[in-house]
Enzyme design. Sequence first.
Site, short mmCIF file in Angstrom:
data_model
loop_
_atom_site.label_atom_id
_atom_site.label_comp_id
_atom_site.label_asym_id
_atom_site.label_seq_id
_atom_site.Cartn_x
_atom_site.Cartn_y
_atom_site.Cartn_z
N ASP A 1 52.70 40.76 36.07
CA ASP A 1 52.95 39.74 35.28
C ASP A 1 52.59 40.22 33.95
OD1 ASP A 1 52.95 36.97 34.44
OD2 ASP A 1 50.71 36.98 34.99
N PHE B 1 51.81 18.56 34.74
CA PHE B 1 52.84 19.67 34.51
C PHE B 1 53.44 20.28 35.90
CE2 PHE B 1 53.63 24.27 34.61
CZ PHE B 1 54.38 24.33 33.55
N GLU C 1 45.43 24.89 27.31
CA GLU C 1 44.95 23.35 26.83
C GLU C 1 43.68 23.48 26.24
OE1 GLU C 1 44.85 21.03 30.49
OE2 GLU C 1 46.83 20.45 30.37
N ASP D 1 57.42 33.94 29.85
CA ASP D 1 57.42 33.59 28.17
C ASP D 1 58.90 33.70 27.83
OD1 ASP D 1 54.55 33.21 28.13
OD2 ASP D 1 54.07 35.10 27.76
N ARG E 1 52.23 32.83 22.11
CA ARG E 1 52.67 31.60 23.32
C ARG E 1 53.19 30.31 22.66
NH1 ARG E 1 51.36 32.79 28.72
NH2 ARG E 1 50.58 30.58 28.81
N ASN F 1 51.38 31.67 40.35
CA ASN F 1 52.74 32.02 40.14
C ASN F 1 53.33 33.41 40.56
OD1 ASN F 1 51.48 32.80 37.70
ND2 ASN F 1 53.25 32.70 36.65
N ASP F 2 52.21 34.27 40.53
CA ASP F 2 52.40 35.60 40.90
C ASP F 2 52.27 35.90 42.74
OD1 ASP F 2 52.64 36.38 38.29
OD2 ASP F 2 50.47 36.25 38.03
#
Length: 1306
Positions: free
Chosen positions: A414, A697, A655, A843, A761, A967-968
């Site tokens: 990642d 989200f 955030e 990304d 980002r 997410n990994d």
Amino acid sequence: MGNFCGRGNRSGPKTRTVVPNHTLDPSVQHRAKNHPNKDYRGNRIKTTKYTLLTFFPKNIFEQFHRFANLYFILVVALNWVPQIQAFGKEIAMVPVIFVLAVTCVKDAFEDFRRYKSDQKINHSHCRLFKSDENRYVKGEWQDIHVGDFVHLSCNEIIPADIVLVKSSDSSGICHIETCNLDGETNLKQRQAVFGIDYGKDGYTAKKFNFTLECDLPNSEIYKFRGYIYTSPKHSINQGEKISLNKDNLLLRGCTVRNTDYVEGIVVYAGHDTKAMLNNRNPRYKRSKLERHINRDVVWCVILLLFLCFFCAIASGIWLGGYSDRHLVPFIPYESDEWYNPYFQAFVVFFTYIIIYQTVIPLALYVAVELVKLGQVYFINNDLRMYYAPMDKRVECRALNITEDLGQVEYIFSDKTGTLTENQMEFKSCTINGKDYPHAPEPEDDMSETGSRFSLASRSSTVPPSLASSAPFHGEGYHLVLENLSLEPDLQRELSKMCMRSLNSVDLSLPDAPPVKLENTKNIQEFFLLMAICNTVVVSTHAHEDLMDESGIVHDPHQQKNERDKQKLNDFYKKLPDPTSKKSNLSPLGQENSHPKSLALPPISATADFQNRDLLYNRYDSSSPALTPSEGSIAGSSFMSDMSQRTQYEAESPDELALVKASSTYGCCLLKRSPDKVTVWLPAEGEVEFEMLDVLTFDSTRKRMSVIVRNPTNGEIILYTKGADSQVLSVLHKKYKQDPALKDMVRRTEDHILGYAVRGLRTLCMAKKVLDLDYYKNWRVRFKEADASLENRDELLIDVACEIEQDLDLLGATGIEDKLQDEVPETISKLRRAGIKVWVLTGDKQETAIQIAYSSQLFDTNMHIMVLNGKDKETTKDLLEEHITQINRNKETSQRDGKPKKEYALVIDGHTMAFALDKSLEETFLKLTVRCKSVVCCRSTPIQKGMVVKLVRDHLKKLTLAIGDGANDVSMIHVADIGIGVAGQEGMQAVMASDFAICRFRHLQDLLLVHGHWCYSRLARFSSIMFYKSLILIFALYWYQFDSAFSGSLQFDSLFTMLKHVLFTALPPIVNGVMDKDVSAETLLNKPELYRFGPQDKLYTRTSFFMAMLDALYQSVILYYVCYLAYLYEPVGVWEFGTTSFTALILTCLLTIAIDTESWVWPQWLTTVVSFLFFWFFAILSNAVWFTFDHPANPYWVMIHTMTKPIHTLVVLLSTVLALLPRFVIRILQRTIRPDDIVIAQLEEKEVESKQDDMELQENDNNTEITTVDGSLQGSTSHRNHDTGIKFRNGKLSKPRHSIPSNDSIT
């Protein structure tokens, strides 16, 4: 247990009904038949596998699941058959009993640790509501049952899965920290159940007499569905129902934060809780080397069968050579059937199964586990992989794949949080098509505080309630970005920010043009969105519960007075000594501020303070209470109560960076509740927006939205932020029709592209003013989706996408996520080691490419291929075109004699979805294997797992996946080795991994050093273990030619059984844990040495056969040298066998010594002690032991044999001849054809030799030198004991530093 059985019954209940226990008669026991919650498990947990009664039978039964153990048990059983007995019945059981006993002890120890842990948890305390006492009382966790009410205070661990009914917060909010459950350290917001009418006096636990219906226990920690039936009756067919979701559930193991207290009803307890259902032990994986060992065990089985069949047939042939049974020597058969050659061969076959049983190395399986445990211990204690800022070291969660670390060929990584810090810094933004870069200012522009803009310049924009709190200065600084240089235009526009300006009322220029007015409004709304469109939690005060741990509620005024007195006492301790010398310097930032003052915590009017003003008058700049780390900046005073610090807690670092940036400009988030959010506007002060809805989200939409009501004009506004591709795609159609707006979008996209090229980002910001009637209709559908029990997540996504349409673009942000230290060097070394590195990230493509260059994943000599296919056919054409071009370039390079080009591939998630199709995956792989590096951008978690699986299964390569976020998890699970990085995104990746590290650079030591060591150690260890087993078998085999294949033995059966268990067991294990072929420094400087692992050079398909040939040769020498030496000597079989066995033990130990690469004292000790132990054991056993080999008796044989010179001569001669070939081959390998490892070893020794020679030469050239203080030194080389620096010939020289051992033990 009933519910447990119900889960497996298709016709059983599909939901769980919970009745509050306090509504029932207290005399009704929880397990009584008339108790409605009787079928549900209690909260007592039991993770142990055994009890005192079941341990032995259950553990032995589990061990028999191993084929090797079952095989040896059958061999022992065969030995009890008198006709085929080969060893003494008792002796044959020794190895098996030893192995089973060692495993039993290990399992018992592990289970006892689990028992102690269970006891500690079960006896933890909490407060339970008792209806007979009508109050909360102190109880233990194990006493909690489904339906009980529980009271929890701030920082208390939640004992069971509880539906939140009451919170100390007026809005019903509480926050929990799920670190113990999923590893996430960020706070999660939970909401008490709304809509229940408790009457005019409000809530009490006793008034909750409603029935709950919810899901059956399951392991999905982020899903919970249920209802509360508001009818006071227990009938679920009456009354209205209130929906429950995951936001109403407090999970066992989490910690209550940011809340004075909470109360709730238990719905899942004990093993039914989601935490326990998700509890799993470290994963068991079979390593690549272990699979090779299993392959060679099959060869051992084949060899065993061959030897047994050969000897059985030979025995039958030998017996068939006698026509008269009376002529058969030495064999007194019981009946005529035994003279049948076929029957004799059949019986002897099983005898040889017993004799040759150790051809399958029983000790190998136990020894491998011990070696891996030792390797794991040294990996865990490697100080080079210790990360001090987090106080963490590497963690080995999978205990049986350490050698796989040395055979990795593909790394899938990642980007965010793995290659980068995941500590976001706001760097730039574009609003209304205009770029506002936040470039760092020159160093001389920095303020005295060390930041480029002091807080004095912001004093007018900072809310007073926050300006006096510690987070705005000094230690605990959380609300502003000190290293953010403010953009003048933005600062000017935002200084006028108030509700009138947000409503398009110009406050400065009466005749301002509409464009100017709209731009100001967009800027201000942009920063307002940054402040409120998030889930950031604001913490401003200490949380205290009036109820003590026994359930007694105390008077709040009395507690407050005691706290105030304690604070005053603490303050007095900080006041300076009046007689001390005062500094002439004023406190930092006080020159232009108000007169000196100190903001004390509120003090009760009842406190006895006679000289209150004296506290202020006595305070001056010398006070230790106002140091640079705690002091006042721009007139803001430090609050002595540390608990008064205001802090932001965010689930996402992005955030947090946005909220801090907005706060730095003066638009500060002050407070958040489920239905309100309070912000500070620079030109107005506190403003409260009504928070109507939050659309969280998700990875499908890649957006997050909030719907708020404007407090002045009542407008309902949707604010959205998310990935640029997902926001720009849902803009209003006017952005494609109006030229000015179209140009604005184009400029914004150009700025986003520029941010991505810089490696930033990006996030897009947009808004939409909603029609009231449309919103009301939409909200009905939203509530229905939120209350749905089926497909709730999918319905919520659909209804969110419905309203997130026709948006007005505000702008975009660029946030920097810096690379971790030593990432470029680490990737460079991994590539030199022959490992292909892939980066799988979500990304933008440009950002990923920029990071690839900066991390040295790409270099300037590479040809970068970018794949962006619109459909499947285009993707296929692009893949084939690139493959053809690479092949053409390769042929051209070979023809022209030019060096081959290196290629790198960049592919986006949309194209990868087509490339991973069954029809294109082979073509995709053909292209990737021709590339040195691959970057997959805009990839989803599922795609990450699919890519890893594709490479693992089709290329048959050993893969490693490394990541730090949830997410990994997919690719970490799929890869052969999963590595989690403990970072800013929580610990879910760590909890799913095999190994956990803190920094990406730790891969250098984990793979290149420990991976190589573990692989090389276990490769040599495995060969040695097979060699040890085979040499004994072959020695027994040669004796059968001289014993008529009768199954007789020349060795004492006690020696035979203990050879692998005691006499030669320790040296291979110690070598497997401690031996090093080259040092850590050399392995890091020469990563190419790592290639030996992936190429299987140290343990090949021929390794077993080479060990077998060596054992075969040595057994011939050991047997026949002894045979020829005693040929004409009057000795018995025991003296002959004892001499041969002594030589065999010595040869095995010296063979292990020859294969040892580096020597440390445990290796010397175990080698010497092993031989001495055998020697003394042989003497003692022959002197006092009884025999197991009837009718022979080895009494006094060893002592008698040792007194003869021929014994020593035969042992020494046979040992030298047996070891000579291996010794000669080793010399030839190091001289004539040395490999890279041997060359590295020779270079190490050469460097050490030169350094030793230099030190000796310096010591020989002793001269007297005079130091600065005039003292005379008699040597030119001495060491300063304070600094560790050597003085040589009167000059300073740095000491020679060597890399600390990677086996460092703290």
